[in-house]
Design a protein around this motif. Structure first.
Motif, PDB file in Angstrom:
ATOM      1  N   ARG A 182       1.045  -1.323   0.103  1.00  0.00           N
ATOM      2  CA  ARG A 182      -0.490   0.316   0.400  1.00  0.00           C
ATOM      3  C   ARG A 182       1.360   1.420   0.091  1.00  0.00           C
ATOM      4  NH1 ARG A 182      -3.100  -0.561   5.090  1.00  0.00           N
ATOM      5  NH2 ARG A 182      -0.742  -1.151   5.784  1.00  0.00           N
ATOM      6  N   GLY A 183       2.257   1.295   0.235  1.00  0.00           N
ATOM      7  CA  GLY A 183       2.996   2.290   0.057  1.00  0.00           C
ATOM      8  C   GLY A 183       3.559   2.377   1.817  1.00  0.00           C
ATOM      9  N   SER A 238       6.725   6.109  -4.152  1.00  0.00           N
ATOM     10  CA  SER A 238       5.402   4.948  -3.973  1.00  0.00           C
ATOM     11  C   SER A 238       5.216   5.150  -2.324  1.00  0.00           C
ATOM     12  CB  SER A 238       6.343   3.609  -4.264  1.00  0.00           C
ATOM     13  OG  SER A 238       7.119   3.091  -3.063  1.00  0.00           O
ATOM     14  N   ARG A 245       2.800   6.328   0.909  1.00  0.00           N
ATOM     15  CA  ARG A 245       2.015   7.229   1.198  1.00  0.00           C
ATOM     16  C   ARG A 245       2.120   7.192   2.850  1.00  0.00           C
ATOM     17  NH1 ARG A 245      -2.514   6.056  -1.185  1.00  0.00           N
ATOM     18  NH2 ARG A 245      -3.146   8.232  -0.593  1.00  0.00           N
ATOM     19  N   VAL A 246       2.757   6.702   3.563  1.00  0.00           N
ATOM     20  CA  VAL A 246       2.818   7.124   5.027  1.00  0.00           C
ATOM     21  C   VAL A 246       4.128   6.370   5.582  1.00  0.00           C
ATOM     22  CG1 VAL A 246       1.351   5.259   5.424  1.00  0.00           C
ATOM     23  CG2 VAL A 246       1.189   7.431   7.138  1.00  0.00           C
ATOM     24  N   LYS A 284       5.825  12.777   3.516  1.00  0.00           N
ATOM     25  CA  LYS A 284       4.322  11.745   3.502  1.00  0.00           C
ATOM     26  C   LYS A 284       3.896  12.447   5.418  1.00  0.00           C
ATOM     27  CE  LYS A 284       7.163  10.833  -0.115  1.00  0.00           C
ATOM     28  NZ  LYS A 284       7.593   9.401   0.059  1.00  0.00           N
ATOM     29  N   LEU A 329      -4.394   6.820   4.370  1.00  0.00           N
ATOM     30  CA  LEU A 329      -4.611   6.466   2.608  1.00  0.00           C
ATOM     31  C   LEU A 329      -5.436   6.474   1.639  1.00  0.00           C
ATOM     32  CD1 LEU A 329      -3.067   2.785   2.840  1.00  0.00           C
ATOM     33  CD2 LEU A 329      -1.875   4.843   2.069  1.00  0.00           C
ATOM     34  N   PRO A 357      -2.689  11.889  -2.366  1.00  0.00           N
ATOM     35  CA  PRO A 357      -0.933  12.381  -1.702  1.00  0.00           C
ATOM     36  C   PRO A 357      -0.502  13.626  -1.684  1.00  0.00           C
ATOM     37  CG  PRO A 357      -0.916  10.360  -2.749  1.00  0.00           C
ATOM     38  CD  PRO A 357      -2.455  11.279  -2.630  1.00  0.00           C
ATOM     39  N   ARG A 360       1.178  15.886   1.163  1.00  0.00           N
ATOM     40  CA  ARG A 360       2.433  17.320   0.749  1.00  0.00           C
ATOM     41  C   ARG A 360       2.386  18.848   0.987  1.00  0.00           C
ATOM     42  NH1 ARG A 360       6.799  16.154  -4.620  1.00  0.00           N
ATOM     43  NH2 ARG A 360       6.795  13.564  -2.684  1.00  0.00           N
ATOM     44  N   GLU A 380      -5.178  16.032  -9.594  1.00  0.00           N
ATOM     45  CA  GLU A 380      -5.813  15.533  -7.575  1.00  0.00           C
ATOM     46  C   GLU A 380      -6.804  15.814  -8.021  1.00  0.00           C
ATOM     47  OE1 GLU A 380      -2.685  13.572  -4.992  1.00  0.00           O
ATOM     48  OE2 GLU A 380      -3.599  14.839  -3.668  1.00  0.00           O
ATOM     49  N   TRP A 430      -6.293   7.297  -6.455  1.00  0.00           N
ATOM     50  CA  TRP A 430      -4.990   8.709  -6.270  1.00  0.00           C
ATOM     51  C   TRP A 430      -3.760   7.659  -7.270  1.00  0.00           C
ATOM     52  CZ3 TRP A 430      -7.228  12.351  -4.714  1.00  0.00           C
ATOM     53  CH2 TRP A 430      -8.188  12.806  -4.181  1.00  0.00           C
ATOM     54  N   THR A 474       1.014   8.487  -6.961  1.00  0.00           N
ATOM     55  CA  THR A 474       1.528   9.076  -5.699  1.00  0.00           C
ATOM     56  C   THR A 474       2.508  10.187  -6.773  1.00  0.00           C
ATOM     57  OG1 THR A 474       3.015   7.525  -6.789  1.00  0.00           O
ATOM     58  CG2 THR A 474       1.606   7.034  -4.696  1.00  0.00           C
TER      59      THR A 474
END
Length: 263
Positions: free
Chosen positions: A13-14, A49, A51-52, A101, A202, A206, A210, A243, A259, A261
């Motif tokens: 999932r990143g 890639s 996300r968190v 992130k 998620l 993204p 940021r 986005e 979404w 990335t």
């Protein structure tokens, strides 16, 4: 890269997990850990890639602070070497604080001294309700100078004065009241509580996250004196961004947004 003092993984999932991995010394930090953490944070920043990021500790302690054996050895080093070591810790805190992130603290146990500062630069911190916390440097005649600005920002001046100047230990419920933690939960509920925070992140765009983190940092420094044209420009750009268009379209089409990335 293979690390000695930390572990890092990224799921499909990143979601990246960054774990302090010196459980035999309660995840106390030394110069090697500072260098490895900084390298890992820079790699996660550059990885589109991701996300968190979840920051946690291995074993029963989140982080006992600085390794006292390592710190004792610095007393015999040259001034230039001591400055270089202190710069590494400063660079690490700034890198964590400015990570683009979301950074979630999974606080799996006690956090003292420098470990306290790691929590202070997270965006969200969830801890177990049996954990204890303290800023212990003054008890040893040490000065927590590098971490102090981050902790004061997190706790506020009134709370920071008390905790820095007394070095008192306090429980998780008190940490929540100060804003160090956002919530405390029973140990068995920690993973679920952190996963809930991750799931919420998620769902968000993204690039929006940021930009929001950047704007929050600006607001922290300048308050309402952030240049108006800058914030106005961000809104204008958002309306025409891929986005932003996808987020609004998904709302009208009653589906989850697809979404992509950031590059």
């Amino acid at each position: 890269m293979t690390y000695e003092t930390i572990k890092m993984s990224i799921d499909t999932r990143g979601v990246a997990t960054l774990m302090l991995a010196r459980p035999q010394v309660h995840n106390a930090m030394n110069g090697v850990m500072w260098r490895e953490l900084l390298d890992a944070v820079q790699a996660l920043e550059a990885d589109g890639s991701v996300r968190v990021v979840v920051l946690t500790g291995e074993g029963q302690t989140f982080c006992a602070g600085g390794d006292l054996g390592y710190q004792q050895a610095q007393g015999g080093a040259s001034l230039d070497d001591r400055l270089d070591e202190a710069r590494r810790f400063s660079a690490l805190l700034h890198a964590l604080d400015s990570l683009s992130k979301p950074l979630i603290g999974r606080i799996n146990g006690a956090a003292y001294a420098g470990g306290f500062s790691l929590i202070s630069v997270t965006d969200v911190a969830i801890g177990i309700d049996t954990a204890s916390f303290a800023i212990t440097e003054a008890r040893l005649g040490l000065v927590p100078a590098v971490m102090l600005p981050f902790v004061v920002r997190r706790l506020g001046m009134v709370n920071a004065r008390r905790l820095f100047l007394t070095a008192r230990r306090f429980p998780a419920a008190e940490a929540v009241s100060y804003g160090l933690l956002h919530a405390s939960v029973p140990p068995g509920a920690l993973d679920a509580a952190v996963e809930d925070e991750v799931a919420h992140v998620l769902r968000c765009g993204p690039q929006a996250l940021r930009t929001i983190k950047h704007l929050i940092a600006q607001a922290s420094r300048h308050g309402i004196d952030v240049p108006h044209e800058h914030t106005i420009g961000q809104v204008a750009a958002m309306w025409d961004s891929a986005e932003g268009r996808e987020g609004i379209l998904s709302y009208f089409e009653k589906r989850k947004p697809a979404w992509t990335t950031p590059a």
